[in-house]
Design an enzyme around this catalytic site. Structure first.
Site, mmCIF file in Angstrom:
data_model
loop_
_atom_site.group_PDB
_atom_site.id
_atom_site.type_symbol
_atom_site.label_atom_id
_atom_site.label_comp_id
_atom_site.label_asym_id
_atom_site.label_seq_id
_atom_site.Cartn_x
_atom_site.Cartn_y
_atom_site.Cartn_z
ATOM 1 N N GLY A 1 34.125 45.734 34.322
ATOM 2 C CA GLY A 1 34.609 46.214 35.722
ATOM 3 C C GLY A 1 35.249 47.314 35.849
ATOM 4 O O GLY A 1 34.809 47.729 36.566
ATOM 5 N N LYS A 2 36.390 46.560 35.463
ATOM 6 C CA LYS A 2 37.324 48.839 35.916
ATOM 7 C C LYS A 2 36.949 49.497 34.998
ATOM 8 O O LYS A 2 37.444 50.336 35.386
ATOM 9 C CB LYS A 2 38.879 47.839 34.658
ATOM 10 C CG LYS A 2 39.760 46.978 36.042
ATOM 11 C CD LYS A 2 41.065 46.975 35.033
ATOM 12 C CE LYS A 2 41.479 45.978 34.458
ATOM 13 N NZ LYS A 2 43.646 45.813 34.482
ATOM 14 N N SER B 1 41.658 50.105 28.375
ATOM 15 C CA SER B 1 40.915 49.541 29.130
ATOM 16 C C SER B 1 39.863 48.689 28.012
ATOM 17 O O SER B 1 39.008 49.682 28.353
ATOM 18 C CB SER B 1 40.933 49.657 30.936
ATOM 19 O OG SER B 1 40.244 48.263 31.100
ATOM 20 N N GLU C 1 49.784 43.451 24.234
ATOM 21 C CA GLU C 1 50.475 42.144 25.405
ATOM 22 C C GLU C 1 51.311 42.916 26.121
ATOM 23 O O GLU C 1 51.665 43.530 26.062
ATOM 24 C CB GLU C 1 51.304 41.288 24.219
ATOM 25 C CG GLU C 1 50.649 39.769 24.275
ATOM 26 C CD GLU C 1 51.642 39.262 23.521
ATOM 27 O OE1 GLU C 1 52.438 38.363 24.226
ATOM 28 O OE2 GLU C 1 52.616 39.502 22.630
ATOM 29 N N ASP D 1 35.759 39.388 43.522
ATOM 30 C CA ASP D 1 35.508 40.366 44.234
ATOM 31 C C ASP D 1 34.724 39.629 45.056
ATOM 32 O O ASP D 1 35.165 39.478 46.218
ATOM 33 C CB ASP D 1 34.714 41.213 43.617
ATOM 34 C CG ASP D 1 35.217 42.482 42.904
ATOM 35 O OD1 ASP D 1 36.451 42.744 43.717
ATOM 36 O OD2 ASP D 1 34.865 43.214 43.069
ATOM 37 N N ASP E 1 46.864 48.313 35.979
ATOM 38 C CA ASP E 1 46.966 46.791 35.625
ATOM 39 C C ASP E 1 46.569 46.764 36.874
ATOM 40 O O ASP E 1 47.833 47.213 37.783
ATOM 41 C CB ASP E 1 47.953 46.340 35.403
ATOM 42 C CG ASP E 1 48.596 45.300 34.932
ATOM 43 O OD1 ASP E 1 47.711 44.792 34.029
ATOM 44 O OD2 ASP E 1 49.286 44.335 35.616
ATOM 45 N N SER E 2 45.859 45.143 37.185
ATOM 46 C CA SER E 2 45.829 44.941 38.858
ATOM 47 C C SER E 2 45.648 43.280 38.346
ATOM 48 O O SER E 2 45.576 42.566 37.917
ATOM 49 C CB SER E 2 44.341 45.937 38.784
ATOM 50 O OG SER E 2 43.822 45.551 37.721
ATOM 51 N N HIS F 1 41.974 48.553 46.464
ATOM 52 C CA HIS F 1 43.677 48.487 45.666
ATOM 53 C C HIS F 1 43.118 50.131 44.708
ATOM 54 O O HIS F 1 44.265 50.891 44.385
ATOM 55 C CB HIS F 1 43.669 47.722 45.624
ATOM 56 C CG HIS F 1 42.774 47.517 44.303
ATOM 57 N ND1 HIS F 1 41.758 47.090 45.045
ATOM 58 C CD2 HIS F 1 42.585 46.291 43.349
ATOM 59 C CE1 HIS F 1 40.866 45.811 43.768
ATOM 60 N NE2 HIS F 1 41.803 45.828 42.779
ATOM 61 N N ARG F 2 42.064 50.154 43.578
ATOM 62 C CA ARG F 2 42.277 50.768 43.226
ATOM 63 C C ARG F 2 41.876 52.198 43.197
ATOM 64 O O ARG F 2 42.918 53.512 42.903
ATOM 65 C CB ARG F 2 41.184 50.309 41.526
ATOM 66 C CG ARG F 2 40.746 51.155 40.636
ATOM 67 C CD ARG F 2 40.045 50.862 39.666
ATOM 68 N NE ARG F 2 40.377 49.202 39.317
ATOM 69 C CZ ARG F 2 40.058 47.934 39.114
ATOM 70 N NH1 ARG F 2 39.323 47.842 39.990
ATOM 71 N NH2 ARG F 2 41.050 46.792 39.017
#
Ligand code: IMP
Length: 199
Positions: free
Chosen positions: A19-20, A15, A47, A160, A76-77, A185-186
């Site tokens: 943030g992730k 990634s 892509e 957020d 992927d979120s 979720h993560r």
């Protein structure tokens, strides 16, 4: 039971989203896994052409695993609004525009939802582990809640500040990272990864 990650092995975090990366690094900290970021290895960002979170997570993890010759982990979120039939969804990053400006993206969601009384919203994260031989394991987590306006809080990232999880009063933007990790979720997808792929 999924394929296991070798203990003490290296894992590429596929990634480029800061943030992730922060959240995934936090979640991985208790495990004996050496993390290298895709950015540090100079890997390109593929892509994201799949129509769903799981498909895009697979594209990113596989591209990194193949290029680096190491197992890779991707996320992927996105943020989904019921009044917009789940949009921005897989387009969440793109709603931030070329400057990745999520104040603008949140304002766009708020404008499109308009006067609708349906304020339900949710976050989804698909996490994928991929190996250089093409094997993948994908897990999906979700957290439901409501969207609020105006946005509140400067912790976290992305959408957020406009999301309050069910049973909570603070937005994800107001919560400390540990409180968000308890329900996000993560973190929910991550718990499945750990149960299945880490000894
Ligand atoms: P992508 O998965 O790289 O396509 O980007 C997902 C986008 O969804 C991010 O850039 C954020 O804007 C948003 N997003 C994903 N997870 C979260 C989260 O935990 N909080 C806030 N926004 C998120």
């Amino acid at each position: 039971m999924g394929r296991k990650l070798p203990a003490g092995g290296k894992l590429v975090l596929a990634s480029h989203n800061k943030g992730k990366l922060v959240e995934l690094t936090d979640l991985l900290r208790p495990y004996q896994i050496e993390i290298v970021s895709a950015g540090a290895l100079g890997l390109p960002e593929p892509e994201e052409t799949a129509p769903d979170f799981a498909g895009n997570a697979r594209i990113k993890a596989l591209a990194a695993a193949t290029a680096a010759g190491l197992p890779a982990f991707s996320d992927d979120s996105g943020f989904c609004a019921a009044a917009l039939a789940g949009e921005p969804g897989v387009m969440s990053a793109r709603w931030g525009g070329p400057d990745k400006d999520f104040s603008k993206a949140m304002a766009l969601v708020n404008e499109r939802v308009g006067a609708s009384t349906d304020r339900r919203a949710w976050f989804v994260a698909a996490l994928c582990l991929a190996w250089p031989d093409g094997h993948t394991e994908t897990f999906v987590g979700r957290v439901d809640g409501t969207m609020v306006w105006p946005p509140r809080g400067d912790k976290g990232f992305g959408y957020d500040p406009m999301f309050v999880a069910e049973g909570r009063e603070q937005t994800f933007g107001e919560m400390d990272p540990d409180a968000k990790h308890a329900i996000s979720h993560r973190a929910r997808a991550f718990a499945q990864v750990m149960r299945s792929c880490v000894e």
